[in-house]
Design an enzyme around this catalytic site. Structure first.
Site, PDB file in Angstrom:
ATOM      1  CB  VAL A  76      -7.251  18.743   6.854  1.00 17.01           C
ATOM      2  CG1 VAL A  76      -6.353  19.449   5.847  1.00 17.01           C
ATOM      3  CG2 VAL A  76      -6.680  18.859   8.257  1.00 17.01           C
ATOM      4  N   GLY A  87      -4.218   7.396   6.581  1.00 19.70           N
ATOM      5  CA  GLY A  87      -4.437   5.997   6.240  1.00 19.70           C
ATOM      6  C   GLY A  87      -3.673   5.620   4.977  1.00 19.70           C
ATOM      7  CG  HIS A 143       7.425  -9.775  41.989  1.00 18.88           C
ATOM      8  ND1 HIS A 143       6.500  -8.781  41.775  1.00 18.88           N
ATOM      9  CD2 HIS A 143       8.243  -9.354  42.994  1.00 18.88           C
ATOM     10  CE1 HIS A 143       6.719  -7.790  42.631  1.00 18.88           C
ATOM     11  NE2 HIS A 143       7.774  -8.110  43.391  1.00 18.88           N
ATOM     12  CB  ALA A 188      -5.511  11.535  15.753  1.00 17.77           C
ATOM     13  N   GLY A 189      -4.255   8.789  13.579  1.00 14.81           N
ATOM     14  CA  GLY A 189      -4.083   7.339  13.578  1.00 14.81           C
ATOM     15  C   GLY A 189      -2.698   7.012  14.117  1.00 14.81           C
ATOM     16  CE1 TYR A 190       1.299   2.146  12.277  1.00 13.60           C
ATOM     17  CE2 TYR A 190      -0.967   1.942  11.554  1.00 13.60           C
ATOM     18  CZ  TYR A 190       0.375   1.700  11.356  1.00 13.60           C
ATOM     19  OH  TYR A 190       0.796   1.026  10.249  1.00 13.60           O
ATOM     20  CG  LEU A 227      -1.459  -4.042  11.482  1.00 12.12           C
ATOM     21  CD1 LEU A 227      -2.153  -4.785  12.605  1.00 12.12           C
ATOM     22  CD2 LEU A 227      -0.645  -2.865  12.024  1.00 12.12           C
ATOM     23  CD  GLU A 277       3.997   4.001  15.581  1.00 14.11           C
ATOM     24  OE1 GLU A 277       4.804   3.967  14.624  1.00 14.11           O
ATOM     25  OE2 GLU A 277       3.436   2.977  16.008  1.00 14.11           O
ATOM     26  CB  SER A 289      -0.894  -0.003   1.242  1.00 15.16           C
ATOM     27  OG  SER A 289      -0.077   0.079   2.404  1.00 15.16           O
TER      28      SER A 289
END
Ligand code: FAD
Ligand code: AMP
Length: 471
Positions: free
Chosen positions: A239, A269, A442, A183-185, A317, A189, A147
């Site tokens: 926008v 996107g 732990h 405001a996507g990843y 992804l 980032e 893409s």
């Protein structure tokens, strides 16, 4: 024209294509992989996952040295940003990994073609390169062309001042004011990278929330943290235009005053690379988003042609593409290959990270599914305290009747690593009780998963809970 024949020809050398090539070669097939870029690895390696994570890591260390070390009793007398070195490090990582794929191709005897591929008929592909054209024939063809950033009408991407993630991974100086559209990843980032390095960052988002698709409660908590980090957000801001005027970027939005910036990052996107592939020549359909339609075994409607990764439906992804690659080749080999789309994790590598697998609370409500939730704050984790990483929480959602885990959502340090346990648990059909019974080392952050599972049954130890009396 020179003609070459293969069992399998793969179009695209990203995490979908190159993984498929290596697996098919392991099976003893003659395999060719075509990619138009000198470096294999696709978007992910060249201009996506890897360079972005390299810059996230470097910028986080710079930020930590500036603002975080003093509380540990570490005094830094003077500090300088060497952005050129940051980029060199990133470039070297990409180079090393790309050479790794070259090496694997050589060992596996995968034939690599550098050029642009196009379907030329069933079982036939034309490769155009600097040296001219050549024709490949194959028993099977796999399309893994990936893409590219989605365009926005009115936003004039010039590959410099107004650009996409590709440009934002390579700015040669820290922008004074960076406007991020979306405001996507990817926007968050890369916005984080430049914010940490000192830029003023404004994120414009059409919706009334950030990170659509992620669990709302977790996304809202992250939003508050990002605001504290100094990232400015304008939600419900669509926008309409971004242009360069008098050496400044001007961004115009619906119902808002124009905004000026010295850089604009368009991150709304990604769209599939399916035009100009000759799909119509062989009769392959795409949907309204341009994604190739495939059956469960990744077969298109044309016998012998398959498609995987970002150019088909589903989350865009890298691990989804690679997972589909393996499943597709196993199926082609007559074996078992399956992708459980409900257990594909998603990670946002901001600070703190967000990670999720399975369904969100909003999706469960919409389905009318009865569920129970267990939430545990990072603040109550001993490990989070020692790390100084107390922001965030873990949320586990489980079916109210069967207790089967339906979704896990994490906001916190190393959430991207922690989500692996949740994905494994969900893949094996675990209940939240199963998670609660796991013995976590732990002190580790993974203990928060166990505690969230206990919280779902009102039995968490390190937060107040009102237990139901149980045998
Ligand atoms: P791609 O990686 O896009 O590879 C396709 C390849 O095919 C490309 O090299 C392309 O040039 C080539 N190609 C296309 N058409 C042709 C043709 N006709 N002839 C020859 N070659 C062709 N995903 C994650 O999972 N985690 C992350 O952290 C993450 N971070 C990202 C950060 C950024 C900034 C971006 C942009 C993306 C990120 N992604 C991440 C998404 C990830 O990069 C993609 O999902 C993944 O690369 C898709 O793999 P693919 O093999 O389907 O396609
Ligand atoms: P993702 O698809 O995860 O990369 O996120 C892209 C984000 O961009 C989504 O949150 C969209 O709502 C947002 N978006 C899409 N178009 C616009 C626009 N014109 N202005 C601002 N935000 C937008």
């Amino acid at each position: 024209m020179t003609e070459h024949s293969f069992d399998l020809v793969i179009l695209g050398g990203g995490p979908g294509g190159y993984v498929a090539a290596i697996r098919a070669a392991q099976l003893g097939w003659s395999v060719a992989c075509i990619d138009e870029n000198e470096q294999l690895g696709g978007t992910c390696l060249r201009v996506g996952c890897i360079p972005s994570k390299a810059l996230l890591e470097s910028s986080e260390r710079y930020h930590e040295a500036l603002h975080g070390l003093a509380q540990h009793g570490v005094k830094v007398e003077s500090l300088d940003l060497d952005l050129a070195q940051m980029h060199r490090r990133k470039t070297q990582i990409v180079k090393t990994l790309a050479q790794g794929i070259d090496g694997l191709f050589k060992k596996g005897k995968v034939t690599r073609f550098l050029g642009r591929g196009r379907l030329d008929g069933p079982g036939s592909i034309l490769v155009t390169s600097q040296d001219g054209e050549l024709s490949l024939t194959a028993k099977d063809i796999l399309i893994a062309t990936g893409s590219r950033p989605a365009p926005l009408p009115g936003v004039e991407v010039d590959g410099d001042r107004i650009g996409t993630s590709t440009e934002a991974l390579a700015y040669d100086r820290v922008p004074e004011h960076l406007v991020v559209i979306g405001a996507g990843y990817i926007g968050l980032e890369l916005g984080s990278v430049w914010r940490r390095l000192g830029a003023r960052v404004t994120v414009l988002e059409a919706l009334d929330r950030i990170l659509p698709g992620m669990d709302l409660e977790i996304a809202q908590a992250a939003h508050q943290i990002f605001k504290k980090q100094g990232i400015e957000f304008r939600l419900q801001t669509r926008v309409q235009q971004a242009v360069v005027q008098d050496d400044r970027c001007v961004v115009r939005c619906e119902d808002a005053d124009p905004m000026e910036a010295d850089r604009v990052l368009l991150a709304i996107g990604r769209v599939p690379n399916t035009d100009d592939l000759g799909l119509d020549r062989v009769g392959i359909q795409v949907d309204r988003r341009g994604e190739i339609e495939v059956a469960e075994n990744f077969a298109t409607k044309v016998p012998g042609i398959y498609a995987i990764g970002d150019c088909i439906q589903g989350p865009k992804l890298a691990h989804k593409a690679s997972h589909e690659a393996l499943a597709c080749i196993e199926r082609l080999a007559g074996g078992y290959g399956h992708v459980d789309y409900n257990t594909i994790p998603g990670v946002v590598y901001t600070h703190p990270e967000l990670a999720a697998v399975g369904q969100t609370e909003e999706q469960l409500k919409e389905e009318g599914r009865e569920y129970r939730r267990g939430v545990f704050p990072m603040m109550a984790s001993g490990r989070a305290q020692t790390l100084g990483e107390t922001d965030g929480k873990v949320k586990i959602l489980a079916d109210a009747q069967t207790d089967r885990v339906l979704g896990v959502h994490i906001l916190g340090a190393r959430a991207g690593d922690l989500i692996a346990e949740a994905a494994a648990a969900m893949s094996f059909g675990a209940s939240s009780e199963d998670l609660a019974h796991l013995c976590h080392a732990h002190p580790t952050l993974a203990e928060t998963l166990g505690e969230a599972a206990l919280a779902l049954h009102q039995r968490a130890i390190h937060i107040p809970s009102t237990p139901r009396v149980q045998a």
